[in-house]
Design a protein around this motif. Structure first.
Motif, PDB file in Angstrom:
ATOM      1  N   UNK A  12       0.856  -1.181   0.000  1.00  0.00           N
ATOM      2  CA  UNK A  12       0.000   0.000   0.000  1.00  0.00           C
ATOM      3  C   UNK A  12       0.892   1.230   0.000  1.00  0.00           C
ATOM      4  N   UNK A  13       0.562   2.204  -0.830  1.00  0.00           N
ATOM      5  CA  UNK A  13       1.338   3.439  -0.957  1.00  0.00           C
ATOM      6  C   UNK A  13       0.368   4.601  -1.083  1.00  0.00           C
ATOM      7  N   UNK A  21      10.244   4.293  -4.177  1.00  0.00           N
ATOM      8  CA  UNK A  21       9.998   3.752  -2.837  1.00  0.00           C
ATOM      9  C   UNK A  21       9.342   2.375  -2.914  1.00  0.00           C
ATOM     10  N   UNK A  22       8.515   2.157  -3.926  1.00  0.00           N
ATOM     11  CA  UNK A  22       7.931   0.833  -4.122  1.00  0.00           C
ATOM     12  C   UNK A  22       8.998  -0.196  -4.471  1.00  0.00           C
ATOM     13  N   UNK A  23       9.925   0.211  -5.318  1.00  0.00           N
ATOM     14  CA  UNK A  23      11.020  -0.693  -5.695  1.00  0.00           C
ATOM     15  C   UNK A  23      11.854  -1.060  -4.469  1.00  0.00           C
ATOM     16  N   UNK A  37       2.319  -9.347  -5.637  1.00  0.00           N
ATOM     17  CA  UNK A  37       1.957  -9.159  -7.038  1.00  0.00           C
ATOM     18  C   UNK A  37       1.224  -7.845  -7.281  1.00  0.00           C
ATOM     19  N   UNK A  38       0.706  -7.224  -6.204  1.00  0.00           N
ATOM     20  CA  UNK A  38      -0.139  -6.046  -6.365  1.00  0.00           C
ATOM     21  C   UNK A  38       0.264  -4.929  -5.407  1.00  0.00           C
ATOM     22  N   UNK A  39       0.052  -3.719  -5.875  1.00  0.00           N
ATOM     23  CA  UNK A  39       0.240  -2.543  -5.041  1.00  0.00           C
ATOM     24  C   UNK A  39      -0.985  -1.651  -5.209  1.00  0.00           C
ATOM     25  N   UNK A  64      -6.858   4.541  -6.393  1.00  0.00           N
ATOM     26  CA  UNK A  64      -8.175   5.123  -6.181  1.00  0.00           C
ATOM     27  C   UNK A  64      -8.445   6.234  -7.190  1.00  0.00           C
ATOM     28  N   UNK A  65      -7.397   6.963  -7.555  1.00  0.00           N
ATOM     29  CA  UNK A  65      -7.498   7.998  -8.575  1.00  0.00           C
ATOM     30  C   UNK A  65      -6.137   8.153  -9.231  1.00  0.00           C
TER      31      UNK A  65
END
Length: 86
Positions: A12-13, A21-23, A37-39, A64-65
């Motif tokens: 979650x971000x 930051x996800x990496x 598999x999902x973010x 979400x947007x």
């Protein structure tokens, strides 16, 4: 938290801009032996670098947007004009 190697999780971000930051988080997840598999994020800025990173990491990004929707609404509310949207 408590986890075991092989457990699955969802990242979650708040905002995804370049995806750096996800990496980094994904690296820690892999190092711990976890599967992802999902973010999910609140806002996807739809940057090409982030798309490349998600493809490279084989992650699906759900938001979400996104930036396009924010710009559309700003124009509708007359917060910016078409020129400002560029």
């Amino acid at each position: 938290g408590l986890y075991q190697s092989g457990d699955r999780l969802i990242l979650f971000e708040d905002l995804v801009n370049q995806g750096a930051s996800l990496e980094e988080a994904y690296g820690g997840i892999k190092e711990a032996g976890l599967l992802c598999r999902h973010c999910f994020c609140i806002v996807d800025y739809e940057m090409e670098e982030a798309k490349k990173r998600m493809d490279h990491l084989n992650l699906t990004l759900l938001s979400l947007t996104d930036f396009s929707a924010l710009i559309f609404q700003a124009i509708q509310l007359k917060l910016i004009d078409e020129e400002g949207a560029k």
